[in-house]
Design a protein around this motif. Sequence first.
Motif, PDB file in Angstrom:
ATOM      1  N   GLY A 170      14.359  96.174  23.480  1.00  0.00           N
ATOM      2  CA  GLY A 170      14.140  95.890  22.074  1.00  0.00           C
ATOM      3  C   GLY A 170      12.818  96.448  21.579  1.00  0.00           C
ATOM      4  N   VAL A 171      12.387  95.974  20.431  1.00  0.00           N
ATOM      5  CA  VAL A 171      11.119  96.393  19.840  1.00  0.00           C
ATOM      6  C   VAL A 171       9.978  95.720  20.597  1.00  0.00           C
ATOM      7  CG1 VAL A 171       9.698  96.269  17.748  1.00  0.00           C
ATOM      8  CG2 VAL A 171      12.146  96.769  17.575  1.00  0.00           C
ATOM      9  N   PRO A 172       8.941  96.463  20.974  1.00  0.00           N
ATOM     10  CA  PRO A 172       7.805  95.814  21.649  1.00  0.00           C
ATOM     11  C   PRO A 172       7.079  94.854  20.710  1.00  0.00           C
ATOM     12  CG  PRO A 172       7.333  98.129  21.177  1.00  0.00           C
ATOM     13  CD  PRO A 172       8.774  97.918  20.847  1.00  0.00           C
ATOM     14  N   ILE A 173       6.610  93.763  21.280  1.00  0.00           N
ATOM     15  CA  ILE A 173       5.962  92.678  20.515  1.00  0.00           C
ATOM     16  C   ILE A 173       6.845  92.331  19.316  1.00  0.00           C
ATOM     17  CG2 ILE A 173       3.790  91.753  19.620  1.00  0.00           C
ATOM     18  CD1 ILE A 173       2.290  93.962  20.864  1.00  0.00           C
ATOM     19  N   CYS A 174       8.099  92.038  19.617  1.00  0.00           N
ATOM     20  CA  CYS A 174       9.092  91.725  18.586  1.00  0.00           C
ATOM     21  C   CYS A 174       8.914  90.284  18.110  1.00  0.00           C
ATOM     22  CB  CYS A 174      10.491  91.940  19.146  1.00  0.00           C
ATOM     23  SG  CYS A 174      10.865  90.836  20.541  1.00  0.00           S
ATOM     24  N   GLN A 175       9.769  89.881  17.168  1.00  0.00           N
ATOM     25  CA  GLN A 175       9.695  88.519  16.655  1.00  0.00           C
ATOM     26  C   GLN A 175       9.910  87.477  17.759  1.00  0.00           C
ATOM     27  OE1 GLN A 175       9.335  86.961  13.387  1.00  0.00           O
ATOM     28  NE2 GLN A 175       8.276  88.911  13.030  1.00  0.00           N
ATOM     29  N   GLU A 176      10.811  87.756  18.684  1.00  0.00           N
ATOM     30  CA  GLU A 176      11.027  86.811  19.775  1.00  0.00           C
ATOM     31  C   GLU A 176       9.798  86.708  20.669  1.00  0.00           C
ATOM     32  OE1 GLU A 176      14.547  85.653  22.945  1.00  0.00           O
ATOM     33  OE2 GLU A 176      14.052  87.762  22.644  1.00  0.00           O
TER      34      GLU A 176
END
Length: 385
Positions: A170-176
């Motif tokens: 996923g996206v690094p430092i994502c919302q999760e």
Amino acid sequence: MDALRREGDPAADAVITDLVSSGKVGEVNRILREFNENDQPIPSDLPPAVRAFLQATDVLPDWADASRIAGAHDFFVDDGMHVAIVLAYGAMVSCYAAPAPSRVLSITHRLNQPHRRLAETCQFVVNMMAPDPFGSGGSFVPTIQKTRMIHAAVRHLVRASPQWDEARDGVPICQEDLLGAMLIFSVHVIDGMRRLGIAVTDQEAEDYYYIWRVAGIMLGIRPEIAPESLAEARETNALLLERHLGASPEGIELTRNLVFFYEEMIPGKAFDGIVPAMIRQVVDPSVADALQVPNPRVWTSLTAVGSRLMRQMERMEDDNRAARAVLDKAAQLLLTGSVRTLADGQRAVLNIPEGLQHGWNTAGASTGRPGCPEAGTPGGASASP
């Protein structure tokens, strides 16, 4: 949760994209190093995109309750040393139990810098726990804003790296990831303190989580995904642990480096076992096992006994000033050692906000509590991108 892995922080990400395309990253870094206080006007020579971001993010959630924020400050004045112990020995290790964030640290070459991450974390927390941290005289709002831009800069860097597999991670430092970090620094800290035998009332625990929820939303977490109560936060934390707990080469190396860093601060080798024993005392056993934290049986048993003694001393604190002094002196010495070294033997200066320093010193004068460790320039320093 799967959708949250594909989402970063659009407002901050747009600022970094603008700075990179215009070649003004270095210039903005230079200007923001001097932007450290809530009361400071936003520098006029910043690019328009940065000024607009700082203006838009200098706003508390409309539901923020000043009395709850003040309650968290009072709790930290009373137990800040113990909070710092669990942050140092527990929260950082818990962060390493998720493989994707650990890979981010690997790509940004920060696997072997536990001293720097510890100093940054401690500084963030003491700025947050100052009296009225979001108001006049505080320094927490610029700290949040610059941390948010740092996260966006790391996202930009990591996504461009051939080492990052966005389809998998996923996206690094994502919302999760942001939500998980907020829960680690709040829920895990309260639970770790209680494992150590530190008395934390239900109201203190709720207030401590509350201020982290306010800060988390200002750090870019979508408000609707931030649990409203500590009980809901624990449920969400359990879900995240189930989703992401796992060993990774990067997480194991980060943990090994952290243990080594702490052991280097203790003279000789006779007491080295106390470091992994302390970590095992304050983190979930599944986390310690996944990250291959050593389990020195003697020290683990002694630490458990020490926690039981801590509970007894905590019960004595209200009526026994000598017990309070012994307990808090031990905490002060451990925290002082934890922030002492930044790199190559240099001392780390932890800048304690003036109001928080006054609270600790006042408590020390009236109850035998020690003053704050390694106090530097009042007002606190903050990170820069």
